[in-house]
Scaffold this motif. Structure first.
Motif, PDB file in Angstrom:
ATOM      1  N   THR A   7       0.835  -1.204   0.000  1.00  0.00           N
ATOM      2  CA  THR A   7       0.000   0.000   0.000  1.00  0.00           C
ATOM      3  C   THR A   7       0.864   1.247   0.000  1.00  0.00           C
ATOM      4  OG1 THR A   7      -1.728  -1.169   1.232  1.00  0.00           O
ATOM      5  CG2 THR A   7      -1.875   1.220   1.163  1.00  0.00           C
ATOM      6  N   LEU A   8       1.895   1.264   0.828  1.00  0.00           N
ATOM      7  CA  LEU A   8       2.787   2.420   0.875  1.00  0.00           C
ATOM      8  C   LEU A   8       3.536   2.581  -0.448  1.00  0.00           C
ATOM      9  CD1 LEU A   8       4.217   2.030   4.482  1.00  0.00           C
ATOM     10  CD2 LEU A   8       2.904   3.986   3.638  1.00  0.00           C
ATOM     11  N   TYR A   9       4.021   1.470  -1.008  1.00  0.00           N
ATOM     12  CA  TYR A   9       4.819   1.563  -2.221  1.00  0.00           C
ATOM     13  C   TYR A   9       3.964   1.998  -3.417  1.00  0.00           C
ATOM     14  CZ  TYR A   9       8.102   0.536  -5.917  1.00  0.00           C
ATOM     15  OH  TYR A   9       8.921   0.665  -7.009  1.00  0.00           O
ATOM     16  N   TYR A  10       2.923   1.231  -3.695  1.00  0.00           N
ATOM     17  CA  TYR A  10       2.103   1.551  -4.870  1.00  0.00           C
ATOM     18  C   TYR A  10       1.225   2.779  -4.623  1.00  0.00           C
ATOM     19  CZ  TYR A  10       3.718  -2.805  -6.839  1.00  0.00           C
ATOM     20  OH  TYR A  10       4.516  -3.794  -7.338  1.00  0.00           O
ATOM     21  N   GLY A  11       0.767   2.965  -3.382  1.00  0.00           N
ATOM     22  CA  GLY A  11       0.040   4.181  -3.057  1.00  0.00           C
ATOM     23  C   GLY A  11       0.933   5.397  -3.204  1.00  0.00           C
ATOM     24  N   GLY A  12       2.194   5.257  -2.806  1.00  0.00           N
ATOM     25  CA  GLY A  12       3.147   6.346  -2.973  1.00  0.00           C
ATOM     26  C   GLY A  12       3.344   6.705  -4.433  1.00  0.00           C
ATOM     27  N   LEU A  13       3.445   5.687  -5.294  1.00  0.00           N
ATOM     28  CA  LEU A  13       3.576   5.954  -6.722  1.00  0.00           C
ATOM     29  C   LEU A  13       2.348   6.681  -7.258  1.00  0.00           C
ATOM     30  CD1 LEU A  13       5.154   2.634  -8.084  1.00  0.00           C
ATOM     31  CD2 LEU A  13       6.296   4.767  -7.464  1.00  0.00           C
ATOM     32  N   ALA A  14       1.164   6.294  -6.759  1.00  0.00           N
ATOM     33  CA  ALA A  14      -0.067   6.968  -7.177  1.00  0.00           C
ATOM     34  C   ALA A  14      -0.039   8.439  -6.773  1.00  0.00           C
ATOM     35  CB  ALA A  14      -1.290   6.274  -6.568  1.00  0.00           C
ATOM     36  N   PHE A  15       0.426   8.721  -5.553  1.00  0.00           N
ATOM     37  CA  PHE A  15       0.529  10.103  -5.095  1.00  0.00           C
ATOM     38  C   PHE A  15       1.496  10.896  -5.973  1.00  0.00           C
ATOM     39  CE2 PHE A  15      -1.784   9.155  -1.275  1.00  0.00           C
ATOM     40  CZ  PHE A  15      -2.144  10.384  -0.736  1.00  0.00           C
ATOM     41  N   VAL A  16       2.625  10.293  -6.311  1.00  0.00           N
ATOM     42  CA  VAL A  16       3.620  10.983  -7.138  1.00  0.00           C
ATOM     43  C   VAL A  16       3.039  11.304  -8.513  1.00  0.00           C
ATOM     44  CG1 VAL A  16       5.828  10.734  -8.339  1.00  0.00           C
ATOM     45  CG2 VAL A  16       5.628  10.025  -5.949  1.00  0.00           C
ATOM     46  N   VAL A  17       2.374  10.331  -9.116  1.00  0.00           N
ATOM     47  CA  VAL A  17       1.794  10.543 -10.450  1.00  0.00           C
ATOM     48  C   VAL A  17       0.755  11.660 -10.417  1.00  0.00           C
ATOM     49  CG1 VAL A  17       0.336   9.513 -12.244  1.00  0.00           C
ATOM     50  CG2 VAL A  17       2.241   8.204 -11.273  1.00  0.00           C
ATOM     51  N   LEU A  20      -8.023   9.864  -4.562  1.00  0.00           N
ATOM     52  CA  LEU A  20      -6.779   9.315  -4.021  1.00  0.00           C
ATOM     53  C   LEU A  20      -7.037   8.415  -2.825  1.00  0.00           C
ATOM     54  CD1 LEU A  20      -3.990  12.062  -4.099  1.00  0.00           C
ATOM     55  CD2 LEU A  20      -3.828   9.711  -4.929  1.00  0.00           C
ATOM     56  N   VAL A  21      -7.932   8.843  -1.932  1.00  0.00           N
ATOM     57  CA  VAL A  21      -8.275   8.023  -0.765  1.00  0.00           C
ATOM     58  C   VAL A  21      -8.870   6.695  -1.211  1.00  0.00           C
ATOM     59  CG1 VAL A  21      -9.732   7.817   1.277  1.00  0.00           C
ATOM     60  CG2 VAL A  21      -8.621   9.988   0.769  1.00  0.00           C
ATOM     61  N   LEU A  22      -9.834   6.751  -2.126  1.00  0.00           N
ATOM     62  CA  LEU A  22     -10.488   5.528  -2.602  1.00  0.00           C
ATOM     63  C   LEU A  22      -9.501   4.617  -3.325  1.00  0.00           C
ATOM     64  CD1 LEU A  22     -13.866   7.018  -3.929  1.00  0.00           C
ATOM     65  CD2 LEU A  22     -13.468   5.782  -1.787  1.00  0.00           C
ATOM     66  N   THR A  23      -8.585   5.222  -4.086  1.00  0.00           N
ATOM     67  CA  THR A  23      -7.607   4.428  -4.837  1.00  0.00           C
ATOM     68  C   THR A  23      -6.611   3.748  -3.910  1.00  0.00           C
ATOM     69  OG1 THR A  23      -7.771   5.889  -6.764  1.00  0.00           O
ATOM     70  CG2 THR A  23      -5.793   4.527  -6.592  1.00  0.00           C
ATOM     71  N   VAL A  24      -6.040   4.525  -2.972  1.00  0.00           N
ATOM     72  CA  VAL A  24      -4.975   3.997  -2.117  1.00  0.00           C
ATOM     73  C   VAL A  24      -5.527   3.064  -1.039  1.00  0.00           C
ATOM     74  CG1 VAL A  24      -3.111   4.592  -0.521  1.00  0.00           C
ATOM     75  CG2 VAL A  24      -3.510   5.989  -2.559  1.00  0.00           C
ATOM     76  N   VAL A  25      -6.576   3.511  -0.331  1.00  0.00           N
ATOM     77  CA  VAL A  25      -7.119   2.693   0.754  1.00  0.00           C
ATOM     78  C   VAL A  25      -8.034   1.605   0.208  1.00  0.00           C
ATOM     79  CG1 VAL A  25      -8.513   2.693   2.860  1.00  0.00           C
ATOM     80  CG2 VAL A  25      -6.940   4.583   2.409  1.00  0.00           C
ATOM     81  N   GLY A  26      -9.021   2.012  -0.600  1.00  0.00           N
ATOM     82  CA  GLY A  26     -10.004   1.050  -1.083  1.00  0.00           C
ATOM     83  C   GLY A  26      -9.473   0.112  -2.145  1.00  0.00           C
ATOM     84  N   GLY A  27      -8.704   0.656  -3.103  1.00  0.00           N
ATOM     85  CA  GLY A  27      -8.205  -0.165  -4.200  1.00  0.00           C
ATOM     86  C   GLY A  27      -6.911  -0.882  -3.864  1.00  0.00           C
ATOM     87  N   ILE A  28      -5.832  -0.114  -3.677  1.00  0.00           N
ATOM     88  CA  ILE A  28      -4.520  -0.718  -3.429  1.00  0.00           C
ATOM     89  C   ILE A  28      -4.470  -1.399  -2.063  1.00  0.00           C
ATOM     90  CG2 ILE A  28      -2.062  -0.228  -3.163  1.00  0.00           C
ATOM     91  CD1 ILE A  28      -2.453   2.133  -5.083  1.00  0.00           C
ATOM     92  N   GLY A  29      -4.980  -0.729  -1.011  1.00  0.00           N
ATOM     93  CA  GLY A  29      -4.900  -1.279   0.341  1.00  0.00           C
ATOM     94  C   GLY A  29      -5.688  -2.560   0.526  1.00  0.00           C
ATOM     95  N   ILE A  30      -6.986  -2.498   0.270  1.00  0.00           N
ATOM     96  CA  ILE A  30      -7.824  -3.690   0.429  1.00  0.00           C
ATOM     97  C   ILE A  30      -7.437  -4.754  -0.588  1.00  0.00           C
ATOM     98  CG2 ILE A  30     -10.181  -4.579   0.416  1.00  0.00           C
ATOM     99  CD1 ILE A  30      -9.506  -2.724   2.763  1.00  0.00           C
TER     100      ILE A  30
END
Length: 306
Positions: free
Chosen positions: A231-241, A275-285
């Motif tokens: 979540t941190l790695y791919y969520g981080g990439l999402a934030f950067v993009v 971003l919240v839905l993508t990182v927590v809901g998508g990547i996290g879950i």
């Protein structure tokens, strides 16, 4: 006064408030900020809390993140009292803040995954079959490191530079009314404590998501670490993009679809909510489900060989 009326009053507090009332409003605004899906808080708290896989660990993750956030908010309201926070009105810092937050997230995720997960994923993307799927999964779970909770303070300090409706109220409306520079940090501190209260609660809830049946204590620990790392790695990439896109195309940050709910963070479907839905809901879950399946697969293969 209706519920929406109270929200409107909190977001537009009247003149002549006492210092005690200013601090109370700041704390309540912090509660609302922590309870609503904010891209500067939820993804970080979710990632670290799940990685600690226990109520106590999740609460600690929420506390440490909010501690850094509270320190930054105290500084912010001090700047607001001094009239030095004008740059938030002149410049949109969302893009740069997203980029920095994303880089720190990716570094933390890489640490948890020992840096090898990126290599393995690139191999897969390039079509390499050097590693078998079972061996790859086993390798990942044998390399996992413990979630570095101290990093949450750094995240909190950085994320605190994000700016939204709640921050505008405490910085430009409440802070200038406290009457003395000595009291200037207090609205920010109270706002941070309100956010901390909710992040501790959510941190405990997020952490217990990792306690799925049938994995055992060691399995739950690995599931939590893998979920946090991914979540941190791919969520981080999402934030950067997203951050880079906002820097290049600032109008993206202003696109929003109103929901009709007069509460900041719930009032529109915008970049922050996505971003919240993508990182927590998508990547996290999604990472949690993936880890659960992989650990079950490894467990089944181990039982079959024994």
């Amino acid at each position: 006064m209706s519920a929406w009326g109270w929200v409107e009053w909190l977001l537009n507090p009247p003149q002549g408030l006492s210092l005690g009332m200013i601090l109370l409003i700041s704390y309540v605004l912090g509660l609302l900020h922590g309870a609503t899906p904010d891209e500067h808080t939820w993804p970080i708290t979710f990632s670290y809390a799940v990685g600690k896989y226990s109520t106590k660990g999740g609460m600690k993750a929420g506390f440490l993140f909010s501690l850094g956030f509270t320190l930054q908010r105290a500084l912010l309201t001090t700047l607001g009292f001094l009239g030095l926070a004008y740059f938030y009105q002149k410049y949109n810092l969302d893009g740069p803040v997203y980029v920095v937050v994303g880089i720190v997230m990716a570094i933390a995720g890489s640490y948890i995954l020992k840096g090898k997960y990126l290599h393995l994923e690139l191999d897969r993307l390039l079509g390499s079959r050097t590693h078998g799927r079972a061996a790859e999964r086993k390798n990942i779970y044998e390399q996992l490191r413990d979630v570095p909770l101290k990093m949450t303070i750094v995240h909190g300090l950085i994320a605190g530079f994000g700016f939204g409706a709640y921050a505008s109220v405490i910085t430009f409306i409440l802070a200038p009314r406290v009457g003395s520079l000595l009291y200037a940090p207090l609205p920010g501190a109270m706002f941070g404590l309100g956010t901390m209260t909710m992040q501790i609660i959510f941190g405990a809830a997020f952490a217990n998501l990792a306690r799925l049946k049938g994995l055992g204590e060691e399995g739950v620990k690995r599931l939590g670490a893998a979920t946090a790392g991914r979540t941190l790695y791919y969520g981080g990439l999402a934030f950067v993009v997203i951050g880079l896109l906002i820097v290049l195309f600032p109008t993206i940050d202003y696109l929003a679809l109103s929901t009709g709910v007069p509460i900041p963070n719930l009032d529109a479907v915008d970049v922050g909510l996505i971003l919240v839905l993508t990182v927590v809901g998508g990547i996290g879950i999604g990472s949690m489900i993936k880890a659960y399946r992989e650990l079950n697969s490894i467990s089944s293969a181990t039982r079959a060989r024994s």
